[in-house]
Design a protein around this motif. Structure first.
Motif, PDB file in Angstrom:
ATOM      1  N   LYS A 204       0.829  -0.966   0.104  1.00  0.00           N
ATOM      2  CA  LYS A 204      -0.039  -0.140   0.041  1.00  0.00           C
ATOM      3  C   LYS A 204       0.814   1.289   0.078  1.00  0.00           C
ATOM      4  O   LYS A 204       0.647   2.278  -0.603  1.00  0.00           O
ATOM      5  CB  LYS A 204      -1.029  -0.044   1.177  1.00  0.00           C
ATOM      6  CG  LYS A 204      -1.855  -1.092   1.361  1.00  0.00           C
ATOM      7  CD  LYS A 204      -3.178  -1.188   2.409  1.00  0.00           C
ATOM      8  CE  LYS A 204      -3.988  -2.184   2.360  1.00  0.00           C
ATOM      9  NZ  LYS A 204      -4.946  -2.144   3.564  1.00  0.00           N
ATOM     10  N   ARG A 205       1.868   1.098   0.659  1.00  0.00           N
ATOM     11  CA  ARG A 205       2.885   2.328   0.901  1.00  0.00           C
ATOM     12  C   ARG A 205       4.113   1.785   0.467  1.00  0.00           C
ATOM     13  O   ARG A 205       4.541   1.032   0.777  1.00  0.00           O
ATOM     14  CB  ARG A 205       2.905   3.026   2.190  1.00  0.00           C
ATOM     15  CG  ARG A 205       1.508   3.283   2.831  1.00  0.00           C
ATOM     16  CD  ARG A 205       1.705   3.720   4.191  1.00  0.00           C
ATOM     17  NE  ARG A 205       1.955   2.701   5.126  1.00  0.00           N
ATOM     18  CZ  ARG A 205       2.071   2.568   6.084  1.00  0.00           C
ATOM     19  NH1 ARG A 205       1.933   3.852   7.033  1.00  0.00           N
ATOM     20  NH2 ARG A 205       2.643   1.653   7.038  1.00  0.00           N
ATOM     21  N   SER A 206       5.029   2.786  -0.325  1.00  0.00           N
ATOM     22  CA  SER A 206       6.223   2.348  -0.642  1.00  0.00           C
ATOM     23  C   SER A 206       7.283   2.326   0.652  1.00  0.00           C
ATOM     24  O   SER A 206       8.114   1.199   0.567  1.00  0.00           O
ATOM     25  CB  SER A 206       7.085   3.723  -1.465  1.00  0.00           C
ATOM     26  OG  SER A 206       6.195   3.622  -2.795  1.00  0.00           O
ATOM     27  N   ARG A 207       7.077   2.755   1.574  1.00  0.00           N
ATOM     28  CA  ARG A 207       8.036   2.789   2.867  1.00  0.00           C
ATOM     29  C   ARG A 207       7.849   1.341   3.568  1.00  0.00           C
ATOM     30  O   ARG A 207       8.300   0.693   4.170  1.00  0.00           O
ATOM     31  CB  ARG A 207       7.888   3.717   3.952  1.00  0.00           C
ATOM     32  CG  ARG A 207       6.302   3.734   4.407  1.00  0.00           C
ATOM     33  CD  ARG A 207       6.159   4.939   5.525  1.00  0.00           C
ATOM     34  NE  ARG A 207       4.900   4.894   6.151  1.00  0.00           N
ATOM     35  CZ  ARG A 207       4.744   5.710   6.986  1.00  0.00           C
ATOM     36  NH1 ARG A 207       5.378   6.571   7.519  1.00  0.00           N
ATOM     37  NH2 ARG A 207       3.258   5.649   7.590  1.00  0.00           N
ATOM     38  N   HIS A 290      10.641   1.571  -5.239  1.00  0.00           N
ATOM     39  CA  HIS A 290       9.222   1.186  -5.346  1.00  0.00           C
ATOM     40  C   HIS A 290       8.341   2.173  -5.798  1.00  0.00           C
ATOM     41  O   HIS A 290       7.383   2.044  -6.612  1.00  0.00           O
ATOM     42  CB  HIS A 290       8.670   0.940  -4.047  1.00  0.00           C
ATOM     43  CG  HIS A 290       7.080   0.345  -3.851  1.00  0.00           C
ATOM     44  ND1 HIS A 290       6.245   1.121  -3.691  1.00  0.00           N
ATOM     45  CD2 HIS A 290       6.701  -0.910  -4.310  1.00  0.00           C
ATOM     46  CE1 HIS A 290       5.027   0.488  -3.829  1.00  0.00           C
ATOM     47  NE2 HIS A 290       5.370  -0.769  -4.261  1.00  0.00           N
ATOM     48  N   ALA A 291       8.619   3.450  -5.272  1.00  0.00           N
ATOM     49  CA  ALA A 291       7.951   4.844  -5.774  1.00  0.00           C
ATOM     50  C   ALA A 291       8.167   5.186  -7.104  1.00  0.00           C
ATOM     51  O   ALA A 291       7.124   5.373  -7.910  1.00  0.00           O
ATOM     52  CB  ALA A 291       8.286   5.837  -4.906  1.00  0.00           C
ATOM     53  N   GLY A 296       6.234   5.571 -12.325  1.00  0.00           N
ATOM     54  CA  GLY A 296       6.590   5.460 -13.538  1.00  0.00           C
ATOM     55  C   GLY A 296       7.605   6.769 -13.820  1.00  0.00           C
ATOM     56  O   GLY A 296       7.722   7.272 -14.804  1.00  0.00           O
ATOM     57  N   THR A 297       8.069   7.097 -12.730  1.00  0.00           N
ATOM     58  CA  THR A 297       9.056   8.274 -12.520  1.00  0.00           C
ATOM     59  C   THR A 297      10.445   8.054 -12.826  1.00  0.00           C
ATOM     60  O   THR A 297      10.972   6.633 -12.927  1.00  0.00           O
ATOM     61  CB  THR A 297       8.791   9.026 -11.678  1.00  0.00           C
ATOM     62  OG1 THR A 297       9.126   8.265 -10.345  1.00  0.00           O
ATOM     63  CG2 THR A 297       7.453   9.630 -11.169  1.00  0.00           C
ATOM     64  N   PHE A 298      11.218   8.919 -12.848  1.00  0.00           N
ATOM     65  CA  PHE A 298      12.768   8.633 -13.030  1.00  0.00           C
ATOM     66  C   PHE A 298      13.680   9.328 -11.784  1.00  0.00           C
ATOM     67  O   PHE A 298      13.064  10.074 -11.271  1.00  0.00           O
ATOM     68  CB  PHE A 298      13.304   9.562 -14.380  1.00  0.00           C
ATOM     69  CG  PHE A 298      12.852   8.896 -15.807  1.00  0.00           C
ATOM     70  CD1 PHE A 298      13.367   7.712 -16.203  1.00  0.00           C
ATOM     71  CD2 PHE A 298      11.524   9.116 -16.307  1.00  0.00           C
ATOM     72  CE1 PHE A 298      12.955   7.004 -17.591  1.00  0.00           C
ATOM     73  CE2 PHE A 298      10.878   8.500 -17.337  1.00  0.00           C
ATOM     74  CZ  PHE A 298      11.761   7.304 -18.002  1.00  0.00           C
ATOM     75  N   TYR A 299      14.728   8.890 -11.915  1.00  0.00           N
ATOM     76  CA  TYR A 299      15.549   9.277 -10.533  1.00  0.00           C
ATOM     77  C   TYR A 299      16.572  10.485 -10.998  1.00  0.00           C
ATOM     78  O   TYR A 299      16.983  10.524 -11.904  1.00  0.00           O
ATOM     79  CB  TYR A 299      16.465   8.138  -9.848  1.00  0.00           C
ATOM     80  CG  TYR A 299      17.074   8.737  -8.918  1.00  0.00           C
ATOM     81  CD1 TYR A 299      16.666   8.678  -7.555  1.00  0.00           C
ATOM     82  CD2 TYR A 299      18.727   9.089  -9.100  1.00  0.00           C
ATOM     83  CE1 TYR A 299      17.362   9.053  -6.516  1.00  0.00           C
ATOM     84  CE2 TYR A 299      19.114   9.410  -7.931  1.00  0.00           C
ATOM     85  CZ  TYR A 299      18.814   9.326  -6.591  1.00  0.00           C
ATOM     86  OH  TYR A 299      19.333   9.604  -5.463  1.00  0.00           O
TER      87      TYR A 299
END
Length: 326
Positions: A204-207, A290-291, A296-299
């Motif tokens: 449910k959460r990335s953490r 995970h986020a 669908g983002t980049f670092y």
């Protein structure tokens, strides 16, 4: 066979529990195909529940699991897809070959110490030649060491073969290439994390991913006077945890450019210790990966970079990865 044994109870059967094990990736889908309401139970949870029994027998374990299913006090274990298990098998065999190779190399080094021979400042490429020159004057020892060196060379050849296969698979996978944009994260860390998570929507959460891999502290609280926070739990996949720790260590010690996570880790190392900071950065990397997967983002580790620079940098890194590993 299991369905035939359960035939008298199928009319009122609501849940069928089986403890997670080496056969679970095959057994669970087959039970579902037969129309049985199968639930794979987390091993540690079942073990803790069955400790209340005085005697451990197969009959008592079956009765205990039945009570767990009846009361609903159980935790489900995630069964990964078949394609995911194939990739994990590749990582497992690569790791096993590397360990056996290092065991042979260390055995050779240790056996030479009996004759007062210590191999200092000898790289992996020149190891075999240095060993052969060191024992050339002794016919028996030379024959024994030659057999060990031949076995070592065979293991290294097959290890390189599997490692190259890992690199080719990662180069062709878009998500792994995005993970590798994070400084310190290489092909092994990217593929290990992806295959261990399998389905990012189950968190449910990335953490929560950090706790899943055992990177969060244990806690023991009793009443208002006792609240102890211990070391990390080391639960979950140990290979992924080690890969994340190595990636965090590389980010803190080898990466020379500006990075937000690196700056945060170095500041933490000054207040506490380098080892604890590395664990904290590994925990943060799991959350970030995970986020990135779900969003669908980049670092982008440089806080001063603009949006256009981030896109250009991501495209350049992808082209570089494809050229290097394809």
């Amino acid at each position: 066979t299991i369905k035939a044994a359960l035939a008298p109870y199928l009319g009122r059967l609501r849940r069928l529990g089986h403890e997670a094990g080496s056969l679970s990736p095959w057994l669970h889908p087959e039970l579902l195909k037969l129309g049985l309401p199968a639930v794979c139970l987390e091993t540690l949870h079942v073990r803790a529940a069955l400790k209340a029994q005085r005697n451990k027998t197969d009959r008592a374990d079956a009765l205990g699991i039945a009570h767990i299913m009846r009361t609903g006090w159980f935790r489900k274990a995630h069964i990964k897809s078949e394609a995911c298990y194939r990739l994990r098998l590749l990582l497992t065999h690569r790791r096993n070959l590397k360990r056996k190779f290092l065991d042979l190399e260390n055995a050779i080094r240790h056996s030479l110490k009996v004759f007062g021979i210590r191999l200092n400042r000898v790289g992996r490429g020149g190891f075999a030649q240095a060993v052969r020159e060191a024992v050339a004057h002794d016919a028996l020892v030379s024959e024994l060491i030659d057999a060990m060196l031949n076995a070592r060379a065979a293991l290294w050849k097959e290890y390189c073969r599997l490692h190259d296969l890992v690199v080719r698979l990662v180069a062709g996978h878009e998500l792994c290439r995005r993970f590798m944009q994070i400084p310190g994260v290489g092909p092994i860390a990217a593929l290990s994390f992806m295959t261990a998570v399998d389905d990012p929507s189950r968190f449910k959460r990335s953490r929560d991913v950090a706790a899943y891999f055992g990177l969060t502290s244990r806690r023991w609280q009793s009443g208002s006077s006792i609240d102890v926070k211990g070391r990390i739990s080391k639960a979950g996949d140990g290979d992924v945890r080690r890969a994340l720790y190595e990636a965090a260590s590389a980010l803190l010690t080898r990466y020379k450019k500006k990075d937000k996570v690196k700056a945060w880790g170095l500041a933490l190392a000054k207040r506490s210790s380098h080892r604890k900071a590395t664990v904290a950065v590994a925990r943060k990397l799991a959350v970030i990966m995970h986020a990135m997967w779900t969003g669908g983002t980049f670092y982008c580790g440089d806080p001063d970079a603009s949006a256009a620079e981030m896109r250009d940098d991501a495209a350049a890194k992808q082209r570089k990865l494809l050229g290097a590993y394809a």
